[in-house]
Motif scaffolding. Sequence first.
Motif, PDB file in Angstrom:
ATOM      1  N   GLU A  78       4.644   1.757   1.491  1.00  0.00           N
ATOM      2  CA  GLU A  78       3.867   0.562   1.214  1.00  0.00           C
ATOM      3  C   GLU A  78       2.805   0.856   0.167  1.00  0.00           C
ATOM      4  OE1 GLU A  78       2.421  -3.214   1.126  1.00  0.00           O
ATOM      5  OE2 GLU A  78       4.284  -2.472   2.006  1.00  0.00           O
ATOM      6  N   ARG A  79       2.183   1.982   0.281  1.00  0.00           N
ATOM      7  CA  ARG A  79       1.182   2.392  -0.710  1.00  0.00           C
ATOM      8  C   ARG A  79       1.824   2.514  -2.088  1.00  0.00           C
ATOM      9  NH1 ARG A  79       0.656   6.718  -4.450  1.00  0.00           N
ATOM     10  NH2 ARG A  79      -1.552   7.120  -4.823  1.00  0.00           N
ATOM     11  N   ALA A  80       3.065   3.067  -2.145  1.00  0.00           N
ATOM     12  CA  ALA A  80       3.770   3.203  -3.424  1.00  0.00           C
ATOM     13  C   ALA A  80       4.081   1.829  -4.020  1.00  0.00           C
ATOM     14  CB  ALA A  80       5.045   4.009  -3.229  1.00  0.00           C
ATOM     15  N   ARG A  81       4.462   0.869  -3.169  1.00  0.00           N
ATOM     16  CA  ARG A  81       4.768  -0.473  -3.671  1.00  0.00           C
ATOM     17  C   ARG A  81       3.521  -1.156  -4.232  1.00  0.00           C
ATOM     18  NH1 ARG A  81       8.486  -0.568   0.735  1.00  0.00           N
ATOM     19  NH2 ARG A  81       6.887  -1.370   2.152  1.00  0.00           N
ATOM     20  N   ARG A  82       2.381  -0.899  -3.583  1.00  0.00           N
ATOM     21  CA  ARG A  82       1.140  -1.512  -4.062  1.00  0.00           C
ATOM     22  C   ARG A  82       0.689  -0.926  -5.390  1.00  0.00           C
ATOM     23  NH1 ARG A  82      -0.680  -0.601   1.344  1.00  0.00           N
ATOM     24  NH2 ARG A  82      -2.036   1.062   0.531  1.00  0.00           N
ATOM     25  N   ARG A  83       1.156   0.275  -5.713  1.00  0.00           N
ATOM     26  CA  ARG A  83       0.693   0.961  -6.918  1.00  0.00           C
ATOM     27  C   ARG A  83       1.851   1.238  -7.868  1.00  0.00           C
ATOM     28  NH1 ARG A  83      -4.432   3.699  -5.982  1.00  0.00           N
ATOM     29  NH2 ARG A  83      -3.839   5.144  -7.620  1.00  0.00           N
ATOM     30  N   THR A  84       2.754   0.289  -7.990  1.00  0.00           N
ATOM     31  CA  THR A  84       3.928   0.506  -8.844  1.00  0.00           C
ATOM     32  C   THR A  84       3.555   0.757 -10.290  1.00  0.00           C
ATOM     33  OG1 THR A  84       4.098  -1.899  -9.072  1.00  0.00           O
ATOM     34  CG2 THR A  84       5.491  -0.839  -7.402  1.00  0.00           C
TER      35      THR A  84
END
Length: 550
Positions: free
Chosen positions: A84-90
């Motif tokens: 989820e963190r990775a998706r928020r910081r694409t």
Amino acid sequence: MDSRQWRSTIAAAQAGDRHALDQLVAGWLPLVYNIVGRALNGHADVDDVVQETMLRAVGNIGALRDPDSFRSWLVAIAMRQIRERARRRTSEPLAGDAADRAADFAELTVLRLQLEGQRREVAEAVRWLDDEDRQLLSLWWLEVAGELTRRELAAAVGISRQHAAVRVQRMKARLEVARGIIRALEGSCPELAAVTARWDGRPGSVWRKRLARHIRGCPVCAGAEKAVVPAERLLAGIALVPVPAGFALSLALGGKTSAAAVSVGWSAKVLGALTKPAVVVTAGATIAAGGAYVVTRTPQAPPAPQISPTAASTARPPAHTPPSLLPSPSTAAPTPSKTADLYGTVVDAVDNAPAANVPPGPLPHRPESGITSSGGPRTVMQHRGESVTLRGQGYVLVRWYIAPAHRPGNLVMPAWTGLKGKLFHVASGGGRRMDDPLVGSPGGYATGMGGPTIGYAVLPAGTQQMWQNEYFYLDGSVTLTLNEHGCDYGVTVFPSSWDAVDKDIRTGPAQGVIRYGMVRDNGKDTAPVPQYVTRATPADPATVPQRSRV
């Protein structure tokens, strides 16, 4: 705890037991911290992701149907938060800028676990992996270290075991490529120097591929592939990286300073999550104290103490022991001194080790209800002033790492301070004394007391020679402080058990093992106490005298 005790603790936490919930948070925080820290390689977001993971676990524990699946459930939550963190910081790679990095987790792993040689190489190779590989490695690392199972790894990633096996093999292949790059960069290949002339020094997938192409076609760099130990063998049984105290504080207080914590307490977000029905935690819970770890045994009546003579023999000190390590004439023989109105004896003299082929006598079995450590399951102390507080009833292992090759000289011994209750020095083990030569190491010495080519670690006059593993029994509370000043050394402190102590000291001579251990405990209150222990709490623990006052 064993699996049965964990099930009981989880069930109690679901029923609203505050102490049980504290134990869950304290016991599993290090695992979550290692998964997230390694997956994000120490990015500044590690704190937030770990906090979210623990909050979601605490807030939803009532919905967990099978206590046996708690660990895999918790790991799956951590991996979901990472993704989820990775998706928020694409728009921003996980590698991030140096300014956006709280601490390089690879470096933290090396320093806190004192990794050397190829183990250090594996830890540093993680920097060269892509985000997806690093996330998988954060789980696989714990699998080979014995902290997770393959079933839990596959469940956390959301794939089958067969697919997990394929993914792990591909990740391992790229990890080995990264290890080869590290070895090549440490070499002196002139062609490689030309290739890296425009490299900014930051590991990444683009440069990993470029350097790998060079290594495959370079006879100089390819030669570094010889005698490489597989990563899974290097990581087997390796410790978790301890949770930094400052990190745990920000987790509990929502980023508030310790000064603000006195008046403000926990953040509203944390309090809101922890005050739901069945998950209430007091404001003084373990999570706010930095995370403690408890080794608990089922209460049982211990067998009658088996009193045996100490396993020390009249064997002479090893021939290689330098004059500075030998007892002075005034302390040539152990001279116990016992204070009639207190317990224990303090041996203020160098003691001789038993011969390598002499098994130790029986180890008396003292009661064990569990030891709580302020530093977690494995407290690594490497710098002057670092300390750990231990409470409870049970066994404690202090493992020594002395590095005169880095800085020889006089040792300033660790000190036990603020003792309440009783503390005994019950056994010594680890396969060797620190002044034993380590076969196969340069000059016959590795971490130990040193040698003529690197210099010696010199003990204070009359100090007992320590072994690799020193075991103590605590019934009460005490603080152990590292007083490093002079010779370079560190210690790791583990809550342990009678079974582990007995197994260690009875491991006889074998490959890489020099001698059996020795028993110091006589099963009575007259058993030896540690040197450098006091009931006082001096401002500088390094001032505690050798002849302990207990």
